[in-house]
Design a protein around this motif. Structure first.
Motif, mmCIF file in Angstrom:
data_model
loop_
_atom_site.group_PDB
_atom_site.id
_atom_site.type_symbol
_atom_site.label_atom_id
_atom_site.label_comp_id
_atom_site.label_asym_id
_atom_site.label_seq_id
_atom_site.Cartn_x
_atom_site.Cartn_y
_atom_site.Cartn_z
ATOM 1 N N LEU A 1 0.972 -1.306 -0.040
ATOM 2 C CA LEU A 1 0.003 0.013 -0.106
ATOM 3 C C LEU A 1 0.915 1.367 -0.097
ATOM 4 O O LEU A 1 0.278 2.317 -0.046
ATOM 5 N N ALA B 1 -6.162 -0.228 -4.680
ATOM 6 C CA ALA B 1 -6.814 -0.774 -3.517
ATOM 7 C C ALA B 1 -8.197 -0.100 -3.134
ATOM 8 O O ALA B 1 -9.060 -0.586 -2.749
ATOM 9 N N LEU C 1 -0.523 -6.175 -5.306
ATOM 10 C CA LEU C 1 -1.394 -6.090 -4.620
ATOM 11 C C LEU C 1 -2.233 -7.586 -4.106
ATOM 12 O O LEU C 1 -2.516 -7.972 -3.160
ATOM 13 N N LEU D 1 -4.293 -8.867 -0.758
ATOM 14 C CA LEU D 1 -5.053 -7.311 -0.741
ATOM 15 C C LEU D 1 -6.065 -7.695 -1.822
ATOM 16 O O LEU D 1 -7.099 -6.997 -1.707
ATOM 17 N N ALA E 1 -11.008 -6.462 -4.283
ATOM 18 C CA ALA E 1 -10.395 -6.273 -3.089
ATOM 19 C C ALA E 1 -10.805 -7.363 -1.993
ATOM 20 O O ALA E 1 -12.061 -7.823 -1.959
ATOM 21 N N ALA F 1 -7.907 -6.431 2.493
ATOM 22 C CA ALA F 1 -7.837 -5.026 2.406
ATOM 23 C C ALA F 1 -8.674 -4.227 2.809
ATOM 24 O O ALA F 1 -8.798 -2.978 3.043
#
Length: 134
Positions: A54, A63, A96, A101, A115, A119
């Motif tokens: 992130l 995200a 990600l 996530l 997501a 996440a």
């Protein structure tokens, strides 16, 4: 082994004197705290991977977008919203997903991302602890 000089000074400031047994007792308490705060090595690595993923503006925005979406989105839907190349978007999405996530699925030539609960929870925790009018 780390020195305990500063710990001894702290204990002296708190209680007026410091004996070796006071230092040993405080160290035992601190070691117990460390044990309660620790997670398994694999879990720690996964947590650090998620937080690291992130750190990039692009990955953070992706995200957020996917967490706000009602279901999964195709890469081709995300690319126009980002100010980076298509390959940068794909790389960010992969990072990600590798960090747990995002989930991904392929349907023909299209790749979709969504997501994960992890996440959602991380982003909700950030929102809840940001302060101000967030």
């Amino acid at each position: 082994m780390a020195t305990t000089d500063r710990l001894e000074r702290l204990i002296t400031d708190e209680v007026g004197e410091c004996r070796a047994s006071d230092v040993d007792d405080r160290l035992d308490d601190l070691r117990a705290l460390e044990a309660r705060a620790s997670v398994a090595d694999g879990d720690e690595s996964a947590d650090l991977d998620a937080l690291s993923a992130l750190r990039s503006d692009t990955r953070y925005r992706l995200a957020r977008l996917l967490a706000a979406a009602d279901g999964d989105l195709c890469v081709c839907e995300l690319e126009p919203l980002m100010d980076v190349s298509s390959s940068a978007v794909s790389h960010a999405l992969s990072t990600l997903a590798d960090a747990g996530l995002l989930s991904r699925r392929k349907e023909g030539k299209w790749r979709y991302y969504d997501a994960t609960e992890r996440a959602d929870a991380v982003l909700e925790a950030l929102d809840a602890t940001r302060g101000g009018d967030a």
